[in-house]
Design an enzyme around this catalytic site. Structure first.
Site, PDB file in Angstrom:
ATOM      1  N   SER A  12       0.794  -1.167   0.099  1.00  0.00           N
ATOM      2  CA  SER A  12      -0.083   0.052  -0.030  1.00  0.00           C
ATOM      3  C   SER A  12       0.846   1.145   0.019  1.00  0.00           C
ATOM      4  O   SER A  12       1.898   1.387   1.064  1.00  0.00           O
ATOM      5  CB  SER A  12      -1.075  -0.039   1.320  1.00  0.00           C
ATOM      6  OG  SER A  12      -1.277   1.380   1.611  1.00  0.00           O
TER       7      SER A  12
HETATM    8  N1  LIG Z   1      -6.861   9.101   1.217  1.00  0.00           N
HETATM    9  C1  LIG Z   1      -6.365   7.806   1.880  1.00  0.00           C
HETATM   10  C2  LIG Z   1      -6.560   6.708   1.097  1.00  0.00           C
HETATM   11  C3  LIG Z   1      -6.243   5.208   1.428  1.00  0.00           C
HETATM   12  C4  LIG Z   1      -6.364   4.230   0.433  1.00  0.00           C
HETATM   13  O1  LIG Z   1      -7.190   4.331  -0.422  1.00  0.00           O
HETATM   14  N2  LIG Z   1      -6.299   3.081   1.047  1.00  0.00           N
HETATM   15  C5  LIG Z   1      -6.616   1.643   0.309  1.00  0.00           C
HETATM   16  C6  LIG Z   1      -5.440   0.729   0.387  1.00  0.00           C
HETATM   17  S1  LIG Z   1      -4.074   1.625  -0.302  1.00  0.00           S
HETATM   18  C7  LIG Z   1      -7.908   1.082   1.147  1.00  0.00           C
HETATM   19  O2  LIG Z   1      -7.607   0.996   2.231  1.00  0.00           O
HETATM   20  N3  LIG Z   1      -8.919   0.731   0.581  1.00  0.00           N
HETATM   21  C8  LIG Z   1      -9.869   0.087   0.955  1.00  0.00           C
HETATM   22  C9  LIG Z   1     -11.156   0.618   0.958  1.00  0.00           C
HETATM   23  O3  LIG Z   1     -11.324   1.889   0.283  1.00  0.00           O
HETATM   24  O4  LIG Z   1     -12.340   0.050   1.408  1.00  0.00           O
HETATM   25  C10 LIG Z   1      -4.900   7.931   2.420  1.00  0.00           C
HETATM   26  O5  LIG Z   1      -4.225   8.701   1.977  1.00  0.00           O
HETATM   27  O6  LIG Z   1      -4.738   7.335   3.682  1.00  0.00           O
END
Ligand SMILES: N[C@@H](CCC(=O)N[C@@H](CS)C(=O)NCC(=O)O)C(=O)O
Length: 218
Positions: A12
């Site tokens: 990630s």
């Molecule tokens: N804006 C957030 C984005 C985080 C993000 O998109 N994480 C993804 C994995 S890289 C996630 O957990 N996705 C699962 C979901 O949205 O349900 C950050 O910068 O932390």
């Protein structure tokens, strides 16, 4: 050394960015490997920590915080010995904010382009490609105007955007040729040559990719 818990994984990009900032400011990380695609972020106990069901989330002595950009600013404000990564000067700080918010939208474009097709084994749509290209052209303009993404020196915005932008070419090589963006490429080379942390976390990303390709864990 202070220690925080980070819920994230090696692949990630935002979770890696947070770990890079933590290490830069002298904070130890206890990484609790968490995989959203396995539904781990939608379990009730995780939703209590982060109602947005995403990684990364941190637990710093009972204080829970999510979103890599919010976490990065918190870590520097709370733990850094100086403000170089996140300047206190209002004008400089505002530019860092501008670039961090840009990263939020850019990372969404990266995810749409990279992860969907990788999971569904389909070609990315023209719409997702065009949207990402537009984001990369913006990054190119930022990096043509300055050495680092938010000015003359390294800031947390470089860690965040480095992780997002290099992910474009990472899981599936050649979908978009980053080398044609000369200023982005110069900046990637600069960070890879000058920052041991960047090299270290690129290796974690390789490890995370292997786990993803073998087990579909992300
Ligand atoms: N804006 C957030 C984005 C985080 C993000 O998109 N994480 C993804 C994995 S890289 C996630 O957990 N996705 C699962 C979901 O949205 O349900 C950050 O910068 O932390």
């Amino acid at each position: 050394m202070p220690t925080i818990t980070v819920y994230g994984n090696d692949l990630s990009p935002p979770a890696r960015a947070v770990r890079m900032v933590a290490e830069s400011v002298g904070v130890d990380v206890d990484l609790k490997r968490t995989y959203p695609l396995r539904g781990e972020c939608k379990k009730p106990e995780y939703l209590k920590m982060n109602p947005m069901h995403q990684i990364p989330t941190i637990n710093d002595g009972g204080f829970f915080l999510s979103d890599s950009h919010a976490i990065a600013t918190y870590l520097v404000d709370k733990y850094a010995k100086n403000d170089s990564l996140y300047p206190k000067d209002v004008l400089k700080r505002s530019i860092v904010h501008e670039r961090l918010f840009f990263d939020v939208s850019l990372y969404t474009k990266v995810l749409n382009f990279v992860i969907g097709p990788l999971l569904l084994k389909k070609e990315p749509t023209d719409e997702s490609r065009n949207s990402l290209v537009d984001g990369l052209e913006t990054a190119e303009r930022f990096l043509t105007a300055s050495k680092f993404i938010a000015g003359d020196s390294l800031t947390i915005a470089d860690y965040c955007l480095y992780c997002s932008i290099t992910f474009v070419d990472f899981p599936q090589k050649g979908q978009i040729d980053l080398s044609k963006y000369k200023s982005i490429q110069r900046w990637i080379d600069l960070l890879q040559k000058t920052s041991p942390l960047v090299k270290k976390y690129d290796q974690f990303a390789e490890k995370g990719l292997k786990i993803f390709l073998e087990d579909g864990k992300y």
